[in-house]
Write a protein that holds these residues in place. Structure first.
Motif, PDB file in Angstrom:
ATOM      1  N   PHE B 194      25.488 -39.444  19.356  1.00 38.47           N
ATOM      2  CA  PHE B 194      25.230 -40.434  20.414  1.00 38.47           C
ATOM      3  C   PHE B 194      25.242 -39.763  21.794  1.00 38.47           C
ATOM      4  O   PHE B 194      24.376 -40.028  22.636  1.00 38.47           O
ATOM      5  CB  PHE B 194      26.294 -41.550  20.380  1.00 38.47           C
ATOM      6  N   MET B 229      22.698 -47.873  28.051  1.00 32.14           N
ATOM      7  CA  MET B 229      22.360 -48.861  27.022  1.00 32.14           C
ATOM      8  C   MET B 229      22.910 -48.398  25.666  1.00 32.14           C
ATOM      9  O   MET B 229      23.487 -49.176  24.910  1.00 32.14           O
ATOM     10  CB  MET B 229      20.846 -49.041  26.932  1.00 32.14           C
ATOM     11  N   LEU B 230      22.697 -47.125  25.409  1.00 31.63           N
ATOM     12  CA  LEU B 230      23.164 -46.548  24.149  1.00 31.63           C
ATOM     13  C   LEU B 230      24.685 -46.605  24.062  1.00 31.63           C
ATOM     14  O   LEU B 230      25.255 -46.955  23.019  1.00 31.63           O
ATOM     15  CB  LEU B 230      22.684 -45.099  24.097  1.00 31.63           C
ATOM     16  N   ILE B 233      25.973 -49.938  22.919  1.00 35.64           N
ATOM     17  CA  ILE B 233      25.942 -50.212  21.479  1.00 35.64           C
ATOM     18  C   ILE B 233      27.249 -49.759  20.841  1.00 35.64           C
ATOM     19  O   ILE B 233      27.778 -50.413  19.941  1.00 35.64           O
ATOM     20  CB  ILE B 233      24.744 -49.503  20.803  1.00 35.64           C
ATOM     21  N   LEU B 236      30.485 -52.081  21.916  1.00 34.98           N
ATOM     22  CA  LEU B 236      30.587 -53.432  21.351  1.00 34.98           C
ATOM     23  C   LEU B 236      30.495 -53.354  19.833  1.00 34.98           C
ATOM     24  O   LEU B 236      29.650 -52.647  19.296  1.00 34.98           O
ATOM     25  CB  LEU B 236      29.426 -54.299  21.847  1.00 34.98           C
ATOM     26  N   SER B 237      31.310 -54.117  19.147  1.00 33.76           N
ATOM     27  CA  SER B 237      31.203 -54.175  17.693  1.00 33.76           C
ATOM     28  C   SER B 237      29.964 -54.973  17.302  1.00 33.76           C
ATOM     29  O   SER B 237      29.438 -55.765  18.090  1.00 33.76           O
ATOM     30  CB  SER B 237      32.441 -54.839  17.100  1.00 33.76           C
ATOM     31  N   ASP B 238      29.508 -54.744  16.066  1.00 31.64           N
ATOM     32  CA  ASP B 238      28.388 -55.517  15.539  1.00 31.64           C
ATOM     33  C   ASP B 238      28.743 -57.015  15.570  1.00 31.64           C
ATOM     34  O   ASP B 238      27.920 -57.853  15.963  1.00 31.64           O
ATOM     35  CB  ASP B 238      28.106 -55.053  14.099  1.00 31.64           C
ATOM     36  N   MET B 241      28.508 -58.368  19.062  1.00 29.63           N
ATOM     37  CA  MET B 241      27.107 -58.615  19.445  1.00 29.63           C
ATOM     38  C   MET B 241      26.607 -59.894  18.788  1.00 29.63           C
ATOM     39  O   MET B 241      25.874 -60.662  19.405  1.00 29.63           O
ATOM     40  CB  MET B 241      26.225 -57.440  19.009  1.00 29.63           C
ATOM     41  N   LEU B 268      21.393 -55.592  27.553  1.00 31.19           N
ATOM     42  CA  LEU B 268      21.356 -54.126  27.604  1.00 31.19           C
ATOM     43  C   LEU B 268      20.588 -53.633  28.826  1.00 31.19           C
ATOM     44  O   LEU B 268      20.996 -52.689  29.490  1.00 31.19           O
ATOM     45  CB  LEU B 268      20.715 -53.562  26.335  1.00 31.19           C
ATOM     46  N   TRP B 324      34.420 -49.499  16.511  1.00 36.01           N
ATOM     47  CA  TRP B 324      33.767 -48.560  15.577  1.00 36.01           C
ATOM     48  C   TRP B 324      33.423 -47.235  16.243  1.00 36.01           C
ATOM     49  O   TRP B 324      33.079 -46.279  15.568  1.00 36.01           O
ATOM     50  CB  TRP B 324      32.562 -49.185  14.897  1.00 36.01           C
TER      51      TRP B 324
END
Lengths: 383, 383
Positions: B194, B229-230, B233, B236-238, B241, B268, B324
Motif C-alpha cells: 500500500f 484516498m488509498l 481504504i 476504515l474497516s470494510d 464502509m 474518498l 485491518w
C-alpha cells in the motif's frame, strides 16, 4: 520440432474468430451500439446435437484468449490454460468451449479503441457504459449464431462469475449449469472504493486526455500502472504476500532511499508496467464500472432470492479461503439466496493460500471438485 | 462571547513553540542534519519535580497540534482533541502533555519544505530519509531541553506506537510507561505494498518534479490525493464502509457515467482533495518509508523478545477488533514478545467498528481502559 502447442494437454494453436453483428444492440444505459464485433475462441468440438457447449466468461483483465497459443513460438498460453484443455478441469475432449471477449474490451470485441461507425474516430470516452447484463445479452447473440440451443454450462470466476449469475437469471432456459467461482452478489463499499481509486489514477493522468489519448498517440501509463498495482493488492492475500515476499529486501539491505527496496515493491512495479503494454485504460474504466453496478438483487428490494426466482440451472459455487477481495462469506450469500429460492446448488470452500487469483490455478481440492461436477454435467449429455 | 476554546474540557487556545537545535544530528541513513527545529505544543502544567510529563508521538498524517485551538475562532481542534484535555482520557489536569511534530514534517519541524542551511533552497528530495529511531533521538533532545528526567508515559497510536516501542528500547530509563495503540512490530508485505503504491502515485505525478515542486510553484495534487484516498481504504474497516456508505448512490440512481455515483466515491474524493491543502508530498514519502523500515527485531535475527531486552517501562498495548491495517494479531505479537522477554505488559483488545482510526476516538471500553491505566501512572507520581 516439438513446440509448446504440441503438448497433449494443450488445446494447441488457436485462431480467434469474429462475430459481426449488424443492427442495434440496446444497452442498459439507454444508448445503443448500431453494430458490433465479438471476438471469441473455441476449443474442442461441438457435438452433433450441439449440447456440449460451455461458455467461459472472463474477469476484469481477461479476454477471449483463455487457452492454447496464438503461434507455435508463443511463450505464454491463454489466461486459463491451466484449467482448459484435453483432460483438464474443463475438458476439451468432452466439451466445446466458447470464450468471447466482452464488449468494451481492447483487442477485438468492439470497445473504446474501436472506430465509431459514424465518425471513423475512436469511440474513446463516447463508448457507452456497459453492464454485466449487456454482456450476457451480447453473449446470447453469439450463442444463437453458433447454433447452440443451450449451454451445458456457463463458467466464470470473479467478474466472470457475475456474468454466470446474470445468465441464469436472464436466460434461464439457455444453460443447464451455472458455475460461479470466487465471485460476489455485488461489490462492497470497500470494493467500490478500490475501483474508484483505480479510476481516479487513470482519469487524473495528464496523458488520459479525457479518454482521447489514442488521438494524442500516448497512453495514460502512470494511471493504468497504479490501477494495476492496486488491483494486485486485492488479488493476493496478505499471507500470500508474506509467503512470496515477506519483508525481503531486494539487495539484502536497506538503502534509505526511494528506489525499489523490498521485493514486493519490485513485483508490483513489474506487474504495473507490464500491464500497460497489453491493456487499455478506457476498458479498465468500463470493466470497473460494470463491477460496481452489478447488483441483481437491487431491482427486487435487495432480496437476492427473489432475483434468483427465474433460475432453472443448477449452480456450483466455489470460494477460496484466502480470497479477501470476494471472501467465502460473499459466496455463501449467493448460496443462501439460491437455497432460499428453492434452487439446486452445490458449494465448495477451497482451502487456499494465494487469494483471489486462486481461481486461475489448480489446487487439487478445487480441480477435483469442479472436475467431478463437470463430469456429471458431461454425462447428462452423453459427452 | 463564548468560544469553542472556552469549553472546560478543552485545553483552549494553544501556541506552538519551537526548539532550535544547533550542532549535528546524526541519522540512521548515515547523513546528518547540521541543525534543526522541532515544533511542539504543551498542554497542562509541569509539576515541581518534573515527573508528570507525557510525550505524544504522532502518526503518519499527524503533527504537533494534538489538542486545543490555534485561534479563538478555529473550527477544528487538534487531531487528538477527543482524548487530550482537562478530565479527558489523557488528563491535562494531572499530566503535562508534550506533543512535537516529527523531523521530516511539513509545518514547523525541519523537513523537506524547510530551507537547507547551506543553500537557502528547500531541502526537497535532499532531505535525508529519517527513521523511527531518529525521531526518538530528536524527541529525547526535546525532553532534555524541557528539563524532564523521565516521561511518566510515552503514548502513540499507529506509527506513533512504533515510536513508543523504540523509546522503550533505546532510552529505557527515560520513560515509566509505554502506551502502544493500534500498532505493529513491523509492516507486513501488504502494508508495504500500500505504501509503495502511494509513493508511486506521488513520484509519477508530473508536478512532483523530482521532489522540487516547491520551486515550480506547484504541488503534486493528483498523486497526493490518490495516496490519501488509498490510505483511507486501510483506515476504515470494510464493515465501517458498509455502515457508513453501503452501496448508496449519491443521487439515488445509477447514472451510467464516470462522475461520482456512490457515496463512498464522494467521501474518498473529498478526503483526498482536502488532504492536498494541508500536507506535503515529500513528507508523505518520508513518513511511509519510516513505516516500512521500522523493524526493531531485525537487528536481533527477527527475535522481537531480544529487541525488548533493555526495556524497563511497563507497557499498555491496545488494539481494535475492526482494525485491518494493524489487526489485533499484530498487537499480540508485541505483547507475546514482551511477555517472553519477562516485561510487564497489559493488553486490551477493544471491540470496535470503524477500523484503524478508532484510536482517535472515544469508545467507552477504550477510554476506560486507558484512563484507568493512566490513573495508576498518575498516582505513582502523586499527580
Amino acid at each position: 520440432m516439438t513446440t509448446r502447442a504440441d503438448n497433449p494437454s494443450s488445446v494447441g494453436v488457436v485462431e480467434p474468430q469474429t462475430l459481426h453483428v449488424d443492427g442495434p444492440m440496446p444497452l442498459d444505459c439507454g444508448k445503443q451500439l448500431t453494430q458490433f464485433d465479438l471476438v471469441y475462441e473455441t476449443y474442442g468440438t461441438l457435438n452433433a446435437d450441439a449440447t456440449n457447449a460451455v461458455l467461459i466468461c472472463h474477469a476484469l483483465s481477461g479476454n477471449h484468449h483463455a487457452a492454447g497459443y496464438h503461434r507455435d513460438d508463443d511463450t505464454k498460453p491463454g489466461w486459463w490454460d491451466k484449467c482448459i484443455g484435453p483432460g483438464k478441469m474443463i475438458d476439451t475432449n468432452r466439451f466445446f468451449v466458447v470464450s468471447p471477449a466482452n464488449l468494451g474490451g481492447y483487442n477485438g470485441s468492439t470497445g473504446p479503441g474501436s472506430a465509431h461507425p459514424d465518425t471513423g474516430r475512436h469511440y474513446g470516452p463516447d463508448f457507452p457504459v456497459v453492464t454485466v447484463a449487456d454482456w450476457v445479452r451480447s453473449q446470447d447473440i453469439l450463442r444463437a449464431a453458433l447454433g447452440i440451443e443451450q449451454w451445458s454450462a456457463v463458467i466464470g470466476g470473479s467478474l466472470g462469475g457475475m456474468q454466470v449469475m446474470q445468465w441464469a437469471i436472464d436466460f434461464p432456459n439457455r444453460l443447464r449449469h451455472a458455475v460461479v467461482i470466487a465471485a460476489a452478489p455485488k461489490l462492497s463499499a470497500q470494493n467500490i472504493a478500490f475501483n474508484e481509486i483505480a479510476r481516479q489514477a487513470i482519469v487524473t493522468d495528464p496523458e488520459f486526455h479525457g479518454g482521447r489519448y489514442y488521438e494524442h498517440d500516448v497512453v495514460p501509463r502512470r494511471g493504468l500502472m497504479l490501477a494495476r498495482m492496486l488491483g494486485h493488492i486485492t488479488y493476493l492475500s496478505d499471507e500470500a504476500m508474506r509467503a512470496k515476499f515477506g519483508r525481503d529486501l531486494r539487495d539484502g539491505r536497506i538503502s534509505y532511499g526511494f528506489d525499489v527496496e523490498f521485493q514486493v515493491e519490485s513485483y508490483l512495479r513489474y506487474q504495473g508496467a507490464s500491464f500497460v503494454d497489453r491493456f487499455d485504460a478506457n476498458t479498465y474504466l468500463l470493466m470497473t464500472k460494470a463491477l460496481d453496478y452489478f447488483d441483481p438483487a437491487h431491482a427486487h428490494g435487495g432480496d437476492l432470492a427473489k432475483a434468483f426466482a427465474p433460475v432453472t440451472a443448477r449452480f456450483m459455487v466455489i470460494s477460496f479461503t484466502s480470497d479477501w477481495r470476494f471472501a467465502p462469506a460473499r459466496s455463501r450469500e449467493i448460496v443462501d439466496a439460491l437455497v432460499d429460492a428453492g434452487k439446486q446448488v452445490s458449494y465448495a470452500e477451497v482451502t487456499s493460500d494465494l487469494g483471489h487469483d486462486d481461481f486461475l490455478l489448480t489446487m487439487p481440492h478445487y480441480v477435483n471438485t469442479l472436475r467431478a461436477y463437470l463430469d456429471r454435467a458431461a454425462r447428462e449429455i452423453g459427452a
